[in-house]
Design an enzyme around this catalytic site. Structure first.
Site, mmCIF file in Angstrom:
data_model
loop_
_atom_site.group_PDB
_atom_site.id
_atom_site.type_symbol
_atom_site.label_atom_id
_atom_site.label_comp_id
_atom_site.label_asym_id
_atom_site.label_seq_id
_atom_site.Cartn_x
_atom_site.Cartn_y
_atom_site.Cartn_z
ATOM 1 N N TYR A 192 0.867 -1.182 0.000
ATOM 2 C CA TYR A 192 0.000 0.000 0.000
ATOM 3 C C TYR A 192 0.898 1.224 0.000
ATOM 4 O O TYR A 192 1.639 1.460 0.959
ATOM 5 C CB TYR A 192 -0.882 -0.055 1.240
ATOM 6 C CG TYR A 192 -1.859 1.082 1.409
ATOM 7 C CD1 TYR A 192 -2.725 1.452 0.394
ATOM 8 C CD2 TYR A 192 -1.945 1.758 2.622
ATOM 9 C CE1 TYR A 192 -3.644 2.470 0.561
ATOM 10 C CE2 TYR A 192 -2.866 2.774 2.810
ATOM 11 C CZ TYR A 192 -3.707 3.129 1.783
ATOM 12 O OH TYR A 192 -4.623 4.136 1.959
ATOM 13 N N TYR A 230 -11.874 -4.632 7.251
ATOM 14 C CA TYR A 230 -10.561 -4.257 7.795
ATOM 15 C C TYR A 230 -10.688 -3.134 8.814
ATOM 16 O O TYR A 230 -10.199 -3.220 9.943
ATOM 17 C CB TYR A 230 -9.628 -3.809 6.658
ATOM 18 C CG TYR A 230 -8.297 -3.294 7.170
ATOM 19 C CD1 TYR A 230 -7.239 -4.164 7.352
ATOM 20 C CD2 TYR A 230 -8.120 -1.953 7.510
ATOM 21 C CE1 TYR A 230 -6.028 -3.716 7.861
ATOM 22 C CE2 TYR A 230 -6.924 -1.496 8.020
ATOM 23 C CZ TYR A 230 -5.878 -2.374 8.194
ATOM 24 O OH TYR A 230 -4.690 -1.925 8.720
ATOM 25 N N HIS A 231 -11.341 -2.068 8.415
ATOM 26 C CA HIS A 231 -11.384 -0.881 9.252
ATOM 27 C C HIS A 231 -12.292 -1.075 10.464
ATOM 28 O O HIS A 231 -12.173 -0.360 11.459
ATOM 29 C CB HIS A 231 -11.837 0.317 8.422
ATOM 30 C CG HIS A 231 -10.989 0.498 7.195
ATOM 31 N ND1 HIS A 231 -11.310 -0.107 5.993
ATOM 32 C CD2 HIS A 231 -9.840 1.173 6.991
ATOM 33 C CE1 HIS A 231 -10.381 0.204 5.102
ATOM 34 N NE2 HIS A 231 -9.485 0.973 5.679
ATOM 35 N N LYS A 266 -10.528 17.038 16.618
ATOM 36 C CA LYS A 266 -9.894 16.380 15.475
ATOM 37 C C LYS A 266 -9.742 17.405 14.350
ATOM 38 O O LYS A 266 -10.619 17.554 13.502
ATOM 39 C CB LYS A 266 -10.761 15.214 14.981
ATOM 40 C CG LYS A 266 -10.795 14.006 15.893
ATOM 41 C CD LYS A 266 -9.521 13.173 15.790
ATOM 42 C CE LYS A 266 -9.340 12.597 14.407
ATOM 43 N NZ LYS A 266 -8.039 11.868 14.296
ATOM 44 N N ASP A 286 -8.140 14.318 8.865
ATOM 45 C CA ASP A 286 -7.895 12.991 9.430
ATOM 46 C C ASP A 286 -9.174 12.447 10.053
ATOM 47 O O ASP A 286 -9.683 12.990 11.024
ATOM 48 C CB ASP A 286 -6.777 13.083 10.477
ATOM 49 C CG ASP A 286 -6.627 11.813 11.294
ATOM 50 O OD1 ASP A 286 -6.914 10.739 10.758
ATOM 51 O OD2 ASP A 286 -6.227 11.925 12.469
ATOM 52 N N HIS A 299 -9.456 9.196 11.166
ATOM 53 C CA HIS A 299 -9.199 8.052 12.048
ATOM 54 C C HIS A 299 -9.442 8.490 13.489
ATOM 55 O O HIS A 299 -8.559 9.004 14.169
ATOM 56 C CB HIS A 299 -7.769 7.543 11.873
ATOM 57 C CG HIS A 299 -7.553 6.803 10.598
ATOM 58 N ND1 HIS A 299 -7.295 7.431 9.409
ATOM 59 C CD2 HIS A 299 -7.582 5.471 10.311
ATOM 60 C CE1 HIS A 299 -7.156 6.522 8.449
ATOM 61 N NE2 HIS A 299 -7.327 5.341 8.969
#
Length: 676
Positions: free
Chosen positions: A21, A181-182, A547, A551, A553
């Protein structure tokens, strides 16, 4: 037997597609990295785009400040897409693009570049030779990654349009990569990971069926092109069983719910990146064996083997991996595929009682959770109500509590912490690659030059046609291709659809999340300090968790917010993607005692000073600010010198200890005596 009496070796199966990746700084730098990796034996590309590209902003947007080229490559227009794939023949490549909200736009530019590379072929002929995947799973963006743009209804419409277009025009393309995945990165248990991925797939397939764009005869082809992107953690036996459970569930759902008869179309097709959540900043050399174990969980079982694998690098918890680090991870795969005898055998777990029992347990639990979600109206309803997000935040909080208590062992972090100095990290600043500080300037110059040479009348007409089509039920892929050929930009495409669809802010999941079930001595002591300090200051202690930037996440910020609430703070958390000005305004309006900023994209050196300057301009120059993220030691020192009260990185895993640090910072800012 051979003539010398040596037994013949069985023929090997074809190995999975091997990827890394990658993408950073500029299209030119990323192109050079891709060509180097392909020369080293990588068999497919996996493109990482920067956050402005993922969220539909051009480099000149105020929201893009500090984010350009940081976590991927910026692609604001067709010219940059050309540079990204220069000298890489797209009709012979298998390309995975990690892109979601703007997936339609990036696929359109990819297709146009492929057409330009093959001027002797018609666009139809070129499209039929393209192979690859667009991630394009928006539901997990609401739950974990945060790069959504539009609301669920509009997002599903874009996904269905892409699927309908590709099944007819790009038949070997995987138009969606449904991502569990996340979910695991956000704290999902294996049962939640299975259930929520399947609920997402059901929502997508129902949308495609309901759109009327695909005939019953072609619907099996749609199901056959659905792929998944899965996480593999270090609990290798459980992860192996999870993959076999995925195979069983998908076969059952596609056969029973959608009537798919062809077993090949019901095959569970998935790619994988192994777990990044479990990679540690402390003793990062241990990440090598973690990555290898995680790779085994998705390769050993032939009946549930990944079709494509990409591995993180040992130093990703420290920062951006260097080319050599990515090469090391590629070599893990090559040694397993080409040196071992794994690919010579049928499924080595077939008939295992232990495996069968665990798979049955996971399937049963996942079916029960799928039924709960479907009963409340499906995945979209479970997103909008906050049900899924709240469950993930709670599961993640439980995991953090197990790590802090030592019930879940992380070698080198909460056990076996004594270590020899590591030659790999002797020079931390050279152990990772720094993003090119000139990337943002280069992207701005590229954007300006691009706009100067295009036909503005043609662009305006293309965007107007896109807007009109968006107000109907027409498939938006064709007007998107027209806009790409005309020279529109990423921000213009997304901005046009924002005007029609509006924007969306997903639930944070914090307010209803279950935190620490039982407070131990450490948390009780922190609660006492919070209460006593509040009494001294004359009111409840208030913490703003912010935040800034693009971003998305938010897992760490959510866990900090939940633990701060459990420690007795009043917590103000407004979610992701806030500008520094919005964070300052919230700090003023809420009269907070502390601002905590979470930044994982590497943009801390731009965004944190903006917040500090904004607070000073608002008369709050003495309000303490702390920062958490993947922050190199040299940057941490610079932030402290700039006025930040404390910096936390992934090695600071003890959330309750961090809460004690909050109290320390607040007391110091108000000139109170040390109460410890």
């Amino acid at each position: 037997m051979t003539e010398t009496g040596v037994p013949d070796r069985p023929a090997k199966d074809r190995p999975w597609v091997m990827r890394t990746y990658a993408g950073h700084s500029t299209a030119e730098a990323s192109n050079a990295l891709y060509r180097t990796n392909l020369a080293k034996g990588q068999t497919g590309l996996s493109v990482a785009f920067d956050l402005p590209t993922q969220t539909g902003y051009d480099p000149d947007s105020p929201l893009s400040r500090g984010e350009v080229g940081k976590v991927g490559v910026p692609v604001p227009h067709l010219g940059e897409m050309r540079k990204l794939f220069h000298d890489i023949p797209l009709t012979g490549m298998n390309t995975s693009m990690t892109i979601n909200a703007t997936a339609m736009w990036l696929l359109a530019m990819y297709q146009v570049v492929a057409e330009e590379q093959n001027p002797d072929l018609s666009p139809h002929e070129v499209a039929h030779q393209l192979a690859g995947t667009t991630q394009n799973d928006i539901i997990k963006e609401y739950l974990s990654r945060g790069t959504y743009v539009f609301g669920p209804e509009a997002s599903l419409r874009l996904i269905a349009d892409m699927i309908a277009y590709t099944v007819h025009e790009i038949p070997t393309w995987n138009p969606i990569n449904i991502c569990s995945y996340h979910l695991q990165e956000a704290g999902a248990t294996p049962v939640q990971e299975l259930a929520y991925a399947m609920c997402t797939a059901i929502a997508v397939l129902d949308q495609v069926k309901g759109s009327g764009q695909v005939s019953d005869d072609d619907f099996e082809k749609v199901v056959g092109r659905i792929s998944f992107f899965v996480n593999a953690g270090v609990r290798f036996v459980e992860e192996t069983c999870k993959m076999r459970a995925f195979v069983q569930l998908w076969d059952e759902i596609t056969r029973e719910r959608y009537g798919v008869q062809d077993p090949k179309m019901r095959r569970f097709r998935y790619g994988v990146q192994v777990n990044s959540l479990g990679l540690t900043e402390a003793q990062p050399e241990n990440n090598v064996q973690r990555i290898v174990l995680e790779m085994l969980g998705v390769t050993l079982s032939k009946d549930a083997r990944a079709r494509a694998v990409q591995l993180p690098a040992w130093n990703e918890a420290l920062g951006l991996p260097r080319p050599w680090d990515q090469q090391w991870s590629l070599r893990f795969q090559q040694v397993l595929a080409f040196e071992s005898d794994l690919l010579e055998y049928d499924d080595i777990f077939a008939g295992s009682h232990v495996i069968e029992v665990k798979v049955a347990e996971l399937v049963e639990g996942a079916k029960a959770e799928i039924d709960r979600v479907q009963a409340m109206g499906g995945a979209i309803a479970a997103v909008e109500s906050g049900y899924m997000k709240q469950n993930l935040v709670s599961a993640h909080a439980a995991r953090r509590a197990r790590i802090e208590s030592g019930d879940e062992v992380i070698v080198g972090v909460n056990r076996f912490e004594t270590t020899e100095p590591s030659p790999l990290t002797a020079d931390l600043d050279s152990a990772i690659q720094a993003a090119d500080p000139e990337a943002e300037r280069a992207a701005l110059a590229s954007l300006e030059a691009w706009k100067a040479q295009r036909d503005e009348t043609e662009v305006a007409a293309a965007l107007a046609a896109l807007a009109e089509a968006a107000k109907t039920d027409a498939n938006l892929m064709k007007p998107t291709l027209v806009a790409a050929r005309a020279g529109a930009t990423t921000g213009e495409w997304a901005g046009t659809l924002r005007e029609v669809f509006g924007e969306f802010r997903a639930p944070t999941g914090v307010s209803g999340a279950v935190g620490v079930a039982e407070a131990g001595a450490e948390l009780t002591a922190v609660r006492d300090r919070v209460r006593a300090t509040a009494d001294e200051l004359g009111g409840r202690l208030r913490v703003l968790v912010g935040k800034p930037g693009l971003d998305g996440h938010s897992n760490g910020a959510e866990q900090v917010a939940v633990r701060a609430r459990d420690a007795g703070f009043e917590v103000i958390y407004q979610g992701i993607r806030l500008t520094p000005d919005q964070i300052v305004a919230a700090a003023v309006a809420e009269d907070v005692h502390l601002v905590g900023l979470s930044i994982l994209s590497g943009s801390h050196m731009e965004l944190v000073p903006d917040v500090l300057d904004g607070l000073a301009a608002a008369g709050l120059g003495d309000l303490p600010v702390i920062v958490g993220g993947i922050i190199p030691a040299s940057d941490a020192r610079a932030l402290i010198e700039r006025g930040v009260a404390a910096v936390y990185t992934p090695k600071d895993f003890g959330l309750t200890g961090i809460m004690g640090g909050f109290v320390d910072v607040i007391r110091a800012a108000h000139g109170l005596d040390d109460d410890r």
